[in-house]
Design an enzyme around this catalytic site. Structure first.
Site, PDB file in Angstrom:
ATOM      1  N   ASP A 135       0.355  -1.102   0.220  1.00  0.00           N
ATOM      2  CA  ASP A 135      -0.015   0.305  -0.004  1.00  0.00           C
ATOM      3  C   ASP A 135       1.087   1.528   0.257  1.00  0.00           C
ATOM      4  O   ASP A 135       2.329   0.974   0.372  1.00  0.00           O
ATOM      5  CB  ASP A 135      -0.499  -0.070   0.982  1.00  0.00           C
ATOM      6  CG  ASP A 135      -2.242   0.776   1.143  1.00  0.00           C
ATOM      7  OD1 ASP A 135      -2.161   1.445  -0.050  1.00  0.00           O
ATOM      8  OD2 ASP A 135      -3.163   0.404   2.025  1.00  0.00           O
ATOM      9  N   ASP A 173     -10.682   1.743  -2.681  1.00  0.00           N
ATOM     10  CA  ASP A 173     -11.618   1.442  -1.105  1.00  0.00           C
ATOM     11  C   ASP A 173     -13.568   2.019  -1.211  1.00  0.00           C
ATOM     12  O   ASP A 173     -13.613   1.351  -0.255  1.00  0.00           O
ATOM     13  CB  ASP A 173     -11.417   2.606  -0.089  1.00  0.00           C
ATOM     14  CG  ASP A 173      -9.785   2.219   0.379  1.00  0.00           C
ATOM     15  OD1 ASP A 173      -9.631   0.942   0.410  1.00  0.00           O
ATOM     16  OD2 ASP A 173      -8.875   3.150   0.680  1.00  0.00           O
TER      17      ASP A 173
HETATM   18  C1  DGJ Z   1      -5.813   1.832   1.980  1.00  0.00           C
HETATM   19  C2  DGJ Z   1      -6.210   0.828   1.747  1.00  0.00           C
HETATM   20  O1  DGJ Z   1      -6.766   1.264  -0.168  1.00  0.00           O
HETATM   21  C3  DGJ Z   1      -7.305   0.039   2.017  1.00  0.00           C
HETATM   22  O2  DGJ Z   1      -7.259  -1.668   1.280  1.00  0.00           O
HETATM   23  C4  DGJ Z   1      -6.261  -0.402   3.653  1.00  0.00           C
HETATM   24  O3  DGJ Z   1      -5.293  -1.143   3.584  1.00  0.00           O
HETATM   25  C5  DGJ Z   1      -5.315   1.001   4.074  1.00  0.00           C
HETATM   26  N1  DGJ Z   1      -4.921   1.704   3.453  1.00  0.00           N
HETATM   27  C6  DGJ Z   1      -4.978  -0.031   5.343  1.00  0.00           C
HETATM   28  O4  DGJ Z   1      -4.206   1.098   6.037  1.00  0.00           O
END
Ligand code: DGJ
Length: 692
Positions: free
Chosen positions: A450, A518
């Site tokens: 990420d 998300d």
């Molecule tokens: C952003 C990601 O898109 C989410 O799926 C998750 O992993 C969060 N970060 C965790 O902080």
């Protein structure tokens, strides 16, 4: 032969299965664009080049250079801007040599007076219509450095047409990949990211059509950049109907220094032309990415369970074990432990950078959870964010100079974190070492990488060419991932950047899939997936079915609709399974099962958009067909059966769920089923198999 060179006319003809690309040198040695479109013979290409040259004589601004430079009567978008040691700018082309080898063409030039060598690279293949291009600059002298104020990977020129239209995606966090299609304005249109990552606001690809293309008809020219940092693509059009674009890495204002002997190589910028509309362009990209970009295209994308939406930062080992047990019962293949397993990370303001298991949450380390996940028959995956750090962490307290920063300026935090300067070899080495140990010392088969913030105060104190960090950070991220893959061949990697903030051909060359957004609200997701799929194939698109009400929008959707939407990508489950009813869990297990049977068709087949809310996939041998239809809103809709495409009219196809047998001709002309029920959030999944 896929590349021909005509020495007398100094002209090159590049051929792909369905297209031709032609360029030549003009009398000043400048590389001039001649043609990009349907197949031409060498004779046709040469005649066209003569006509183009005659036309160019009557025009003040030459235009149409393969890499547009400054100098003379050039006033278009420059692809290359340089300033030599004595402050002179621009390029006067002098052709040096050319080389053709295995579908690869290199044409090398130098400036007539200054020691700058410019190599244009082209690559064509026998099974793809994409033409990959990049540029390599070299300082060949002993004298002062050359300042590079802009270096694009390629300029692309289109034939004059009256009604050019531009297609691209825009977005923001939670609303990525929104497709835009409208007139290409006369003047210049810039698509860009200044964020240091590919970004949520746009994505480095574009399509231009002559204003009349439809899903299955009409000419479309397109290009996609393989770069995961800041980027810029400027499309242009003039009153004469000429259009094109230039694009590459970096955003405006960055400068790079080329010292004596230095080389600067751009990322690849691939172009793809089709005469058969937007559908064919998308299928062309899907095919190209699967065959020539993805590191392991045939690897089965596992059905993941990811607990992030269920727990966020609030969990312990017992809760993860509970979720793992529930996940295994619905057919999950990989259980992924997301954020907050390490350091003092119990909220987003601390611990990022301290990559050891949180001792309160995992008193005996990760071992017991991993063992149990594997005992339950699943693989184990884990979340990391290697490029960022919380100031409240041991890592930052020890190494405050490891982050991007500019002395005398504040260090602006975003999500309470700063960006580590991975351009620094020592920081990159440290990062690789802890990742290598994490993956090597635990049975981890899935890594979610990420990156949750953009760059700011992007300085590199003490470095004599500080803007290099915009390039070197990305290259080192690539190098770390490549090294991890090489040393841990079974490792499956998912790219992520606060949802879909870093999706591009550069990332897809080294990760197996990406997290597209998300936002997991199924109704929102239909539009996100529609934009995503314009270029990127379904097998790369992580898509979770989550809770109802949805954690971001509070909308409620039937479990069926949530799954059907996610089954159009690499399916995962992301909800709090403790709150799901027995009925929903049973349905979830059935959908996972159904998806596993359809997965090879969705991931490996040809994708046809039957509309913005209906997609059909046909396997390469034409024997299997999967159709997914959605209706986010029923308002004003008449339930009309959906007509299919790409089938054999003479064949018959059996519906896997009902056993009904349909004639191809009927499916093509009248469609399947009665159309969706007149409710919001309805959907249909059909899996057909050819019977004769
Ligand atoms: C952003 C990601 O898109 C989410 O799926 C998750 O992993 C969060 N970060 C965790 O902080």
């Amino acid at each position: 032969m896929s590349i021909l060179f005509d020495a007398r006319d100094r002209l090159w003809l590049l051929r792909t299965p369905a297209t031709s690309y032609v360029l030549c040198l003009d009398e000043d040695d400048a590389p001039r664009h001649v043609h990009w479109g349907p197949r031409l013979t060498l004779d046709q290409a040469k005649r066209l080049a003569e006509l183009r040259a005659a036309l160019a004589d009557t025009e003040a601004d030459p235009g149409g250079e393969e890499l547009s430079v400054e100098g003379g009567l050039r006033y278009g978008v420059p692809s290359l801007i340089v300033r030599y040691g004595d402050a002179t700018r621009g390029v006067e082309w002098r052709f040096l040599r050319q080389r053709i080898e295995d579908g690869h063409l290199e044409i090398v030039f130098t400036d007539r007076r200054y020691p700058l060598e410019i190599a244009l690279h082209y690559r064509v293949r026998e099974d793809s219509d994409a033409i990959e291009r990049h540029v390599v600059l070299r300082h060949t002298g002993q004298g002062p450095s050359i300042e590079i104020l802009r270096l694009d990977s390629a300029a692309w020129t289109l034939p004059p047409r009256p009604g050019y239209r531009l297609s691209h995606v825009v977005g923001e966090w939670g609303k990525e990949f929104q497709l835009q299609r409208g007139a290409l304005a006369c003047g210049e249109t810039t698509l860009t990211s200044r964020a240091g990552i590919t970004g949520h606001a746009g994505n480095p690809w574009l399509m231009v059509d002559a204003g009349e293309a439809t899903e299955e008809h009409g000419e479309v020219w397109s290009a996609a950049l393989a770069w995961s940092g800041s980027w810029r693509i400027t499309a242009f059009r003039d009153l004469k109907g000429r259009a094109g674009w230039s694009g590459g890495f970096g955003h405006e204002g960055l400068t790079w220094r080329l010292a004596s002997g230095d080389v600067l190589e751009t990322p690849a910028f691939a172009g793809l032309y089709s005469a058969d509309g937007f559908g064919a362009i998308s299928r062309g990209w899907h095919d190209h990415i699967r065959k020539h970009v993805l590191p392991a295209p045939d690897r089965v994308r596992p059905v993941v369970y990811n607990a992030w939406e269920a727990t966020e930062f609030d969990y312990d080992e017992a809760l993860q074990l509970d979720l793992a047990a529930r996940a295994s019962r619905i057919g999950i293949e990989t259980f992924v432990l997301d954020d907050a397993w390490f350091g003092t990370r119990t909220h987003d303001a601390a611990g990022l950078g301290d990559w050891w298991p949180n001792p309160d949450r995992f008193p005996k380390g990760l071992g017991p959870l991993i063992d149990e996940v594997r005992r339950l028959g699943m693989d184990f995956g884990i979340w990391v964010e290697p490029e960022a750090v919380n100031p409240d962490s041991d890592l930052y307290r020890r190494n405050p100079d490891w982050v991007l920063h500019t002395p005398g300026r504040r260090r602006t935090e975003s999500r309470n974190q700063l960006v580590l300067n991975l351009a620094r070899p020592d920081v990159a080495e440290w990062t690789h070492a802890w990742l290598d140990a994490l993956v090597g010392e635990n049975e981890i088969s899935f890594l979610k990488w990420d990156m949750n913030r953009s760059f700011s105060e992007a300085g590199w104190p003490g470095h004599d060419d500080p803007d290099r960090l915009w390039i070197d950070h990305v290259r080192n991220v690539y190098a770390i991932i490549d090294r991890l893959r090489a040393d841990h061949p079974g490792l499956f990697i998912e790219g992520c950047a606060g949802g879909g903030g870093r999706v591009d051909l550069g990332m897809l060359a080294r990760v197996d899939q990406v997290w597209a957004s998300d936002n997991t609200d199924a109704a929102e997701r239909v539009a996100i997936q529609h934009g995503y799929g314009q270029i990127y194939p379904a097998c790369t698109m992580g898509a979770w079915a989550t809770d109802s009400p949805n954690s971001m929008t509070a909308r409620t959707h039937w479990v069926r609709y949530r799954f059907h939407v996610s089954m159009a990508g690499a399916l995962g489950v992301g909800g709090d399974l403790r709150a799901w009813s027995e009925d929903d869990l049973a349905w979830a297990a059935a959908f996972v099962e159904q998806y596993k049977r359809a997965r090879p068709v969705v991931h490996g087949g040809a994708q046809y958009r039957l509309g913005p809310e209906a997609t059909q996939y046909v396997s390469a041998d034409g024997r299997e067909v999967v159709v997914l239809t959605y209706q986010p809103s029923a308002l004003g809709r008449t339930p009309i059966p959906l007509r299919l495409t790409g089938l054999d009219p003479a064949a018959r196809y059996r519906d896997q769920a009902t056993g009904d047998v349909h004639h191809g001709a009927v499916l093509l002309t009248h469609g399947v089923g009665a159309g969706l029920m007149p409710f919001d959030g309805t959907s249909e999944f059909v899996h057909l198999t050819r019977v004769d």
